[in-house]
Design a protein around this motif. Sequence first.
Motif, PDB file in Angstrom:
ATOM      1  N   GLY A   1       0.872  -1.177   0.000  1.00 21.60           N
ATOM      2  CA  GLY A   1       0.000   0.000   0.000  1.00 21.60           C
ATOM      3  C   GLY A   1       0.911   1.229   0.000  1.00 21.60           C
TER       4      GLY A   1
ATOM      5  N   CYS B   1      -5.736   1.952  -2.509  1.00 21.86           N
ATOM      6  CA  CYS B   1      -5.607   3.061  -3.450  1.00 21.86           C
ATOM      7  C   CYS B   1      -5.227   2.446  -4.791  1.00 21.86           C
TER       8      CYS B   1
ATOM      9  N   HIS C   1       2.653 -12.694  -2.467  1.00 22.24           N
ATOM     10  CA  HIS C   1       3.656 -13.211  -1.524  1.00 22.24           C
ATOM     11  C   HIS C   1       3.245 -12.761  -0.126  1.00 22.24           C
TER      12      HIS C   1
ATOM     13  N   GLU D   1     -16.325  -0.323  -0.071  1.00 20.97           N
ATOM     14  CA  GLU D   1     -15.159  -0.753   0.711  1.00 20.97           C
ATOM     15  C   GLU D   1     -15.605  -0.750   2.169  1.00 20.97           C
TER      16      GLU D   1
ATOM     17  N   ASP E   1      -1.795   3.732   7.589  1.00 17.41           N
ATOM     18  CA  ASP E   1      -2.569   4.936   7.945  1.00 17.41           C
ATOM     19  C   ASP E   1      -3.197   4.823   9.326  1.00 17.41           C
TER      20      ASP E   1
ATOM     21  N   ILE F   1      -4.212   9.242   2.590  1.00 20.29           N
ATOM     22  CA  ILE F   1      -2.973   9.034   1.833  1.00 20.29           C
ATOM     23  C   ILE F   1      -1.825   9.745   2.537  1.00 20.29           C
TER      24      ILE F   1
END
Length: 420
Positions: free
Chosen positions: A11, A41, A224, A361, A391, A401
């Motif tokens: 992220g 994002c 992964h 979301e 965040d 962000i």
Amino acid sequence: MPRTVHIIGAGLAGLSAAVRLATADHRVIVHEATAFAGGRCRSYHDASVGMTIDNGNHLLLSGNHAALEFLRTIGSEHRLIGPAAAEFPFLDLKSGAHWTLRFDDGRLPLWIFDPRRRVPGTRALDYISMARLLWPNPQKTVGETIACKGALYSGLIEPLLLAALNIDPPQGSARLAAAVIRETLAAGGRACRPLIARDGLAPTLIEPVLDYLRSRGAQIRLEHQLRTMRFESRRVAALDFGDENVALAEADAVILAVPPYAAASLVPGLTVPKEFRAIVNAHFRYAPSASQPPILGIINATTQWIFAFPGRLSVTVSAGDALLDTPREQLARTIWAEVAQAAALPAEAAADLPPWQIVRERRATFAATPEQDKRRPGARTAWRNLVLGGDWTNTGLPATIEGAIRSGNRAAALVSQMQP
Ligand SMILES: Cc1cc2nc3c(=O)[nH]c(=O)nc-3n(C[C@H](O)[C@H](O)[C@H](O)COP(=O)(O)OP(=O)(O)OC[C@H]3O[C@@H](n4cnc5c(N)ncnc54)[C@H](O)[C@@H]3O)c2cc1C
């Protein structure tokens, strides 16, 4: 020998840490559980609207200095677009009233004395009473700090805090609201210019950062997922990815930049926020007219913001938990009717639902209440080679962000300072 830094989670927190560390002194490997970078994002090709869209409309402000520095570093700042000055057009869908907030560039808020630039129906004195929100009791909610009613609240404070905190503002943390207001309204118009990634989040933020990192020798390993960590003598000794077990050398470090629920399952005894709020976005394949503003604030409707993109109109509803169970088509029709009214579309366009998509979301951000804010850990952990990013860590900002990138920068700084 350069130290290897394993960054878990691609992220913006993990990627910004990687940007800071991808130098000669560090060998950076980013491990991402899913098949794509960007986390919350991201862009994807949507078959229903037949175009590449973002999971959600993301707004930056010109005062988001860490985010803008990140974009400058990866050579992508020019991909953000926005007006030359801090202007926010609003429409009250119930009354039909519309107005444009126009802030002064500097810190002196002369706009509050100008009826043509402030919220209709407000007086300068109303704004001064809101200053209480700048120095609140940090344990309190916004509702315990200011009166959440009246024209100034519904025309400015509510839309601003709803968007920035992603929570019904009266329940929101006054500490986080104060941080937002200090860095935006109180910092003057130069900090408040709205900026959007017109061509999408992936081409603006994610693809350029991956190119930047790969060109500096960093590895990005998708699909992964970190399963567990082995701890030994106050340090992480090994990372278990299921198909692969990676032993860490003495100097190696780990930045865990995954969402809070994932971090809690990987780190014993970690306290993290455990309540969340949703964000709902509705996307419509309909080319906006030239007069449609890039961002339009809507009051008294389900729709909160309308974003105009090439060939598409998109709507954001923050703290959209009440909409999670609404049938998708019903929601699309409700929102399209509001968009059509706001954009003054011809009757036939309003009646004809264009190709649409609803993206919900559920865990868009942690719930920005004082209780959840208190559960946010700092970047340091009890293990000397493990730091946290994300965040939701204690950045002093809501989940944005800007907060994610500041947390990544902080995590990278802590790793750089670690004694081998
Ligand atoms: C719909 C929506 C709209 C938003 N609008 C705005 C906005 O307008 N302005 C704004 O500033 N912010 C906005 N935000 C918030 C912003 O997107 C986030 O604050 C930011 O993207 C969080 O980045 P992050 O790196 O902290 O977390 P994430 O993006 O969640 O990244 C964590 C990554 O870790 C990966 N991961 C998880 N577990 C593992 C594991 N075990 N191993 C490896 N990888 C793992 C995940 O797959 C993910 O890629 C919005 C968010 C959403 C959802």
